[in-house]
Design a protein around this motif. Sequence first.
Motif, short mmCIF file in Angstrom:
data_model
loop_
_atom_site.label_atom_id
_atom_site.label_comp_id
_atom_site.label_asym_id
_atom_site.label_seq_id
_atom_site.Cartn_x
_atom_site.Cartn_y
_atom_site.Cartn_z
N CYS A 18 0.82 -1.23 0.00
CA CYS A 18 0.00 0.00 0.00
C CYS A 18 0.84 1.27 0.00
O CYS A 18 0.30 2.37 -0.08
CB CYS A 18 -0.95 0.01 1.19
SG CYS A 18 -0.12 0.16 2.79
N PRO A 49 -2.44 -7.45 6.29
CA PRO A 49 -3.51 -7.56 5.27
C PRO A 49 -2.99 -7.35 3.85
O PRO A 49 -3.43 -8.02 2.92
CB PRO A 49 -4.50 -6.47 5.65
CG PRO A 49 -4.23 -6.16 7.07
CD PRO A 49 -2.77 -6.42 7.27
N CYS A 50 -2.05 -6.44 3.68
CA CYS A 50 -1.49 -6.20 2.35
C CYS A 50 -0.78 -7.45 1.82
O CYS A 50 -0.89 -7.78 0.64
CB CYS A 50 -0.53 -5.02 2.37
SG CYS A 50 -1.32 -3.45 2.77
N ASP A 147 -13.71 -6.25 -0.24
CA ASP A 147 -12.81 -6.14 0.91
C ASP A 147 -11.43 -5.65 0.49
O ASP A 147 -10.84 -4.78 1.14
CB ASP A 147 -12.71 -7.47 1.67
CG ASP A 147 -12.21 -8.61 0.80
OD1 ASP A 147 -12.35 -8.56 -0.44
OD2 ASP A 147 -11.71 -9.61 1.38
N ARG A 148 -10.93 -6.13 -0.61
CA ARG A 148 -9.62 -5.72 -1.12
C ARG A 148 -9.66 -4.28 -1.63
O ARG A 148 -8.77 -3.49 -1.37
CB ARG A 148 -9.16 -6.65 -2.23
CG ARG A 148 -8.87 -8.03 -1.73
CD ARG A 148 -8.85 -9.05 -2.86
NE ARG A 148 -8.93 -10.38 -2.30
CZ ARG A 148 -7.87 -11.11 -1.94
NH1 ARG A 148 -6.67 -10.64 -2.12
NH2 ARG A 148 -8.03 -12.30 -1.41
N HIS A 151 -9.74 -1.94 1.23
CA HIS A 151 -8.44 -1.87 1.90
C HIS A 151 -7.48 -0.94 1.15
O HIS A 151 -6.78 -0.14 1.77
CB HIS A 151 -7.82 -3.27 2.04
CG HIS A 151 -6.48 -3.25 2.68
ND1 HIS A 151 -6.32 -3.10 4.04
CD2 HIS A 151 -5.23 -3.32 2.16
CE1 HIS A 151 -5.03 -3.10 4.33
NE2 HIS A 151 -4.35 -3.23 3.20
#
Length: 189
Positions: A18, A49-50, A147-148, A151
């Motif tokens: 990110c 998460p990334c 969700d992605r 994010h």
Amino acid sequence: MPHVIEAASSARAKCRGCDQKIAKGDLRFGERQPNAFGEGEMTLWFHLPCAAYKRPVPFLEIAAQSSEAAALIPAAEFGVAHRRVPRINGAEQAPTGRARCRSCRELIEQDAWRISLTFFEEYRFAASGFVHAACAKRYFETIEVLDRVAHFSPNLGPRDLDELHSALRAGLDGPPAPRPAPPPSAADA
């Protein structure tokens, strides 16, 4: 050395997924790669998460060793099952009408929802174009990508995500039809 999940010892590292700083004390995933610039290895750092979203295969190699990472295993497995899903880098409404969809090859109209893509090459992510939201089913083989998108596009609000979800669902009836070729002109004859 194997990949690693550890608390960040400082706030100097940037997440490769990110491009944001990894705060001191936050858990981070370190993907070990051969050093491209010399001998030994180098570590590519990611927020958990990334890593699950963008580097699912290396993430799954070590995720079970951490309870925080284990919660992201289903997201990583989803990325492995749908090979193009890890390319997602967020979504936006097209500011112009100049970009082409990587799925249908048609222009993405201004203000239409598009999903941004990246490819992982030479130890970094490179921007690689866009896909119409309506082409998501054909390109990603799923529309379960919110969700992605949320994010990697934290600036999208609930209303934006609802609009994007509607645009994704619009593609279930079929991708946008390609424009017919223009008729041959007299000069082509």
